[in-house]
Design a protein around this motif. Structure first.
Motif, mmCIF file in Angstrom:
data_model
loop_
_atom_site.group_PDB
_atom_site.id
_atom_site.type_symbol
_atom_site.label_atom_id
_atom_site.label_comp_id
_atom_site.label_asym_id
_atom_site.label_seq_id
_atom_site.Cartn_x
_atom_site.Cartn_y
_atom_site.Cartn_z
ATOM 1 N N CYS A 80 0.870 -1.172 0.000
ATOM 2 C CA CYS A 80 0.000 0.000 0.000
ATOM 3 C C CYS A 80 0.907 1.221 0.000
ATOM 4 N N TRP A 101 -5.817 -2.769 6.803
ATOM 5 C CA TRP A 101 -6.112 -3.658 5.678
ATOM 6 C C TRP A 101 -7.453 -4.324 5.946
ATOM 7 N N ARG A 133 -10.697 -6.772 3.822
ATOM 8 C CA ARG A 133 -10.917 -7.641 2.674
ATOM 9 C C ARG A 133 -12.394 -7.940 2.504
ATOM 10 N N ARG A 146 -17.307 -6.633 3.685
ATOM 11 C CA ARG A 146 -15.913 -6.320 3.912
ATOM 12 C C ARG A 146 -15.593 -6.457 5.398
ATOM 13 N N TYR A 149 -8.518 -7.326 -1.348
ATOM 14 C CA TYR A 149 -7.902 -6.678 -0.194
ATOM 15 C C TYR A 149 -7.764 -5.180 -0.448
ATOM 16 N N TYR A 150 -8.146 -4.408 0.558
ATOM 17 C CA TYR A 150 -8.104 -2.962 0.483
ATOM 18 C C TYR A 150 -7.218 -2.413 1.598
ATOM 19 N N CYS A 151 -6.450 -1.380 1.270
ATOM 20 C CA CYS A 151 -5.769 -0.660 2.331
ATOM 21 C C CYS A 151 -6.451 0.689 2.522
ATOM 22 N N ALA A 152 -6.336 1.210 3.716
ATOM 23 C CA ALA A 152 -6.984 2.469 4.053
ATOM 24 C C ALA A 152 -6.174 3.176 5.129
ATOM 25 N N GLU A 182 -14.119 0.029 9.737
ATOM 26 C CA GLU A 182 -13.781 0.687 8.475
ATOM 27 C C GLU A 182 -14.309 2.104 8.391
ATOM 28 N N TRP A 189 -9.111 5.387 0.985
ATOM 29 C CA TRP A 189 -9.055 3.967 0.622
ATOM 30 C C TRP A 189 -8.337 3.779 -0.703
ATOM 31 N N GLN A 241 -7.741 1.077 -4.058
ATOM 32 C CA GLN A 241 -8.705 0.511 -4.992
ATOM 33 C C GLN A 241 -8.918 -0.976 -4.820
ATOM 34 N N GLY A 242 -8.117 -1.663 -4.051
ATOM 35 C CA GLY A 242 -8.279 -3.095 -3.865
ATOM 36 C C GLY A 242 -7.408 -3.914 -4.795
#
Length: 120
Positions: free
Chosen positions: A21, A34, A36, A43, A92-95, A104, A110, A112-113
């Motif tokens: 990320c 992270w 998912r 999610r 999987y997404y990071c934020a 979340e 965020w 884009q995954g």
């Protein structure tokens, strides 16, 4: 700040992947998380890191298998995933946000995954 997640792919059960990320524009906020989303599911939280304290938190399902290292010089936070299981298959997404949290809604930027597929 813009976040770019990458590193997903197809891996066999028992294998490893490392997701990245990268923050651009500005640096990360106080925490990086992270999350998912598995097919057909909501999610969920995976892991989070407090960038000031170094404190990490993990979902029970990944504790002992996943870690969340960082490289400050590269403005990058990773999700190191070891001993992968088919149930880890997800996007999987990071934020990033101002609070280290499993929720979340407390993350305001965020990526884009990136898709991780684990075969049995």
């Amino acid at each position: 700040v813009q976040l770019q997640a990458s590193g997903g792919g197809l891996e066999q059960a028992g294998g490893s992947l490392r997701l990245s990320c990268v923050a651009s524009g500005r640096t990360f906020g106080y925490a990086v998380g992270w999350f998912r989303r598995a097919p057909g599911k909501v999610r969920e939280f995976v892991a989070a890191l407090g960038l000031t304290t170094g404190t990490a938190d993990y979902a029970a399902s990944v504790k002992g298998r996943f870690t969340i290292p960082r490289d400050n010089a590269k403005n990058t936070v990773y999700l190191q995933m070891n001993n992968l299981k088919p149930e880890d298959t997800a996007v999987y997404y990071c934020a990033t946000g101002t609070v280290l949290s499993t929720q979340e809604r407390l993350y305001n930027r965020w990526g884009q995954g990136t898709l991780v597929t684990v075969s049995s």
